[in-house]
Design a protein around this motif. Structure first.
Motif, short mmCIF file in Angstrom:
data_model
loop_
_atom_site.label_atom_id
_atom_site.label_comp_id
_atom_site.label_asym_id
_atom_site.label_seq_id
_atom_site.Cartn_x
_atom_site.Cartn_y
_atom_site.Cartn_z
N MET A 21 71.14 17.32 93.17
CA MET A 21 70.22 18.45 93.12
C MET A 21 69.92 18.86 91.69
O MET A 21 68.78 19.17 91.33
CB MET A 21 70.78 19.62 93.94
N LEU A 22 70.94 18.88 90.86
CA LEU A 22 70.73 19.23 89.45
C LEU A 22 69.79 18.23 88.76
O LEU A 22 68.88 18.62 88.02
CB LEU A 22 72.07 19.29 88.72
N LEU A 23 70.02 16.95 89.00
CA LEU A 23 69.18 15.93 88.37
C LEU A 23 67.73 16.02 88.87
O LEU A 23 66.80 15.71 88.12
CB LEU A 23 69.74 14.54 88.63
N GLN A 24 67.53 16.44 90.12
CA GLN A 24 66.18 16.59 90.65
C GLN A 24 65.42 17.68 89.90
O GLN A 24 64.19 17.67 89.88
CB GLN A 24 66.26 16.94 92.14
N LEU A 25 66.15 18.59 89.26
CA LEU A 25 65.52 19.71 88.54
C LEU A 25 65.39 19.43 87.04
O LEU A 25 64.99 20.33 86.29
CB LEU A 25 66.34 20.99 88.77
N MET A 26 65.70 18.22 86.62
CA MET A 26 65.67 17.91 85.19
C MET A 26 64.27 17.90 84.60
O MET A 26 64.10 17.85 83.38
CB MET A 26 66.35 16.56 84.94
N ASP A 27 63.23 17.92 85.44
CA ASP A 27 61.87 17.95 84.89
C ASP A 27 61.34 19.37 84.78
O ASP A 27 60.16 19.58 84.51
CB ASP A 27 60.93 17.10 85.75
N GLY A 28 62.21 20.38 84.98
CA GLY A 28 61.81 21.76 84.76
C GLY A 28 61.14 22.44 85.93
O GLY A 28 60.69 23.57 85.82
N ARG A 29 61.07 21.76 87.11
CA ARG A 29 60.40 22.36 88.26
C ARG A 29 61.27 23.41 88.95
O ARG A 29 62.48 23.45 88.77
CB ARG A 29 60.04 21.28 89.28
N TRP A 30 60.61 24.27 89.75
CA TRP A 30 61.27 25.14 90.71
C TRP A 30 61.18 24.47 92.08
O TRP A 30 60.10 24.12 92.53
CB TRP A 30 60.58 26.50 90.78
N LEU A 31 62.31 24.29 92.77
CA LEU A 31 62.32 23.66 94.09
C LEU A 31 63.09 24.52 95.08
O LEU A 31 64.02 25.26 94.71
CB LEU A 31 62.95 22.27 94.02
N VAL A 78 71.86 23.71 79.89
CA VAL A 78 72.33 22.99 81.08
C VAL A 78 71.69 21.61 81.13
O VAL A 78 72.36 20.61 81.41
CB VAL A 78 72.00 23.79 82.36
N ALA A 79 70.39 21.54 80.85
CA ALA A 79 69.71 20.24 80.84
C ALA A 79 70.30 19.31 79.80
O ALA A 79 70.44 18.10 80.03
CB ALA A 79 68.22 20.44 80.57
N ARG A 80 70.70 19.88 78.69
CA ARG A 80 71.26 19.06 77.61
C ARG A 80 72.60 18.46 78.03
O ARG A 80 72.88 17.28 77.76
CB ARG A 80 71.43 19.94 76.38
N VAL A 81 73.42 19.25 78.73
CA VAL A 81 74.70 18.75 79.23
C VAL A 81 74.46 17.61 80.22
O VAL A 81 75.12 16.56 80.16
CB VAL A 81 75.51 19.88 79.88
N LEU A 82 73.52 17.80 81.13
CA LEU A 82 73.22 16.77 82.13
C LEU A 82 72.71 15.50 81.47
O LEU A 82 73.09 14.39 81.85
CB LEU A 82 72.20 17.30 83.13
N GLU A 83 71.85 15.66 80.46
CA GLU A 83 71.32 14.48 79.77
C GLU A 83 72.46 13.71 79.09
O GLU A 83 72.50 12.48 79.10
CB GLU A 83 70.28 14.91 78.73
N SER A 84 73.42 14.44 78.52
CA SER A 84 74.56 13.79 77.87
C SER A 84 75.42 13.04 78.89
O SER A 84 75.87 11.92 78.64
CB SER A 84 75.41 14.83 77.14
N LEU A 85 75.64 13.65 80.05
CA LEU A 85 76.41 12.98 81.10
C LEU A 85 75.70 11.73 81.60
O LEU A 85 76.34 10.72 81.90
CB LEU A 85 76.66 13.95 82.26
N MET A 86 74.37 11.79 81.68
CA MET A 86 73.60 10.63 82.10
C MET A 86 73.76 9.49 81.11
O MET A 86 73.84 8.31 81.49
CB MET A 86 72.13 11.01 82.26
N GLN A 87 73.85 9.82 79.82
CA GLN A 87 74.04 8.79 78.80
C GLN A 87 75.39 8.11 78.98
O GLN A 87 75.51 6.89 78.94
CB GLN A 87 73.94 9.41 77.41
N ILE A 88 76.44 8.93 79.20
CA ILE A 88 77.78 8.38 79.36
C ILE A 88 77.86 7.54 80.62
O ILE A 88 78.39 6.42 80.62
CB ILE A 88 78.82 9.51 79.40
N ALA A 89 77.32 8.06 81.73
CA ALA A 89 77.38 7.35 83.00
C ALA A 89 76.60 6.05 82.99
O ALA A 89 76.92 5.11 83.71
CB ALA A 89 76.86 8.25 84.13
N GLY A 90 75.56 5.98 82.15
CA GLY A 90 74.72 4.80 82.11
C GLY A 90 75.21 3.71 81.20
O GLY A 90 74.62 2.63 81.14
N GLN A 91 76.31 3.96 80.48
CA GLN A 91 76.81 2.96 79.57
C GLN A 91 77.54 1.85 80.34
O GLN A 91 78.40 2.12 81.17
CB GLN A 91 77.78 3.59 78.57
#
Length: 242
Positions: A21-31, A78-91
């Motif tokens: 759900m958090l990643l779905q909101l990474m583009d700044g939308r309200w859902l 919050v978006a910055r933390v998620l982006e950093s986690l995505m970088q780590i997870a994608g390695q």
């Protein structure tokens, strides 16, 4: 701040449905909760419980609009933390070739990162503004320089002061490490302004159900002029009008 608070946030991010759900909101939308339940593949009741926890932890904001409650990431931090986690997870493991970031060409070219532009286009914008000395990056910090006025005017922008500055006022400019390019793109208030301007001008448009940003023919012409031909070629060889 204490270890219990850190562990609580980590545990919230450690549940796959909440992360989805958090990643779905990474583009700044309200859902809505229903839309987020679908993204996480859980029931609306389960989604509501997850969302309440995320709101209580200040990871999400929620607003009531008519009959619906809409959710959004609480902040660009919050978006910055998620982006950093995505970088780590994608390695990938070191013994295999590393292809950082998303594999989809559209996402690698241009995408939303909360409320600013990421991907090759985001990197090109940041590098152009730095080359023209309108902004400066220094580690985790960013600065809008006195040369920014005429540079931003060519983009059709003016970075006016905050109407009501506070202790937690958003910085005008900061680097945000790009998930796919592994170099910093532009975030902060100026990054959000550039993104909103490109969308308002019709240079970019959002792809439905995706963080990807599509570059229009009009946008290709405008961005090619602003970024320079060589930088534009690196951004999008297959962009309309390139």
């Amino acid at each position: 701040m204490n270890t219990n608070q850190i562990a609580r946030i980590a545990s919230l991010l450690g549940e796959p449905a909440r992360t989805a759900m958090l990643l779905q909101l990474m583009d700044g939308r309200w859902l809505t909760a229903t839309e987020l339940a679908g993204a996480a593949q859980v029931s609306p009741q389960t989604a509501s419980r997850h969302l309440a926890q995320l709101v209580a932890a200040s990871l999400l904001r929620v607003e009531q609009r008519g009959r619906h409650r809409y959710h959004r990431l609480a902040s660009d931090e919050v978006a910055r933390v998620l982006e950093s986690l995505m970088q780590i997870a994608g390695q990938a493991p070191l013994q295999r070739p590393v292809v950082p970031g998303p594999r989809e060409p559209a996402l690698r070219m241009a995408r939303m990162c909360y409320d600013h532009i990421a991907g090759r286009l985001g990197l090109a914008i940041a590098e152009r503004l730095q080359a023209e000395r309108a902004i400066e990056f220094d580690g985790e910090a960013g600065l809008v320089t006195e040369r920014a006025g005429p540079v931003l005017a060519r983009w059709g922008l003016s970075l006016a002061p905050e109407q009501a500055p506070t202790r937690r006022a958003r910085p005008d400019c900061r680097p945000c490490l790009d998930w796919s390019e592994r170099k910093p793109h532009l975030a902060g208030r100026l990054g959000a302004m550039v993104c909103a301007h490109c969308l308002d001008q019709g240079w970019l448009r959002r792809e439905a159900g995706s963080r990807a940003l599509c570059i229009s023919a009009r946008g290709a012409a405008a961005l090619r002029g602003l970024l320079g031909l060589e930088a534009w070629r690196k951004v999008a060889e297959e962009a309309p009008g390139s």
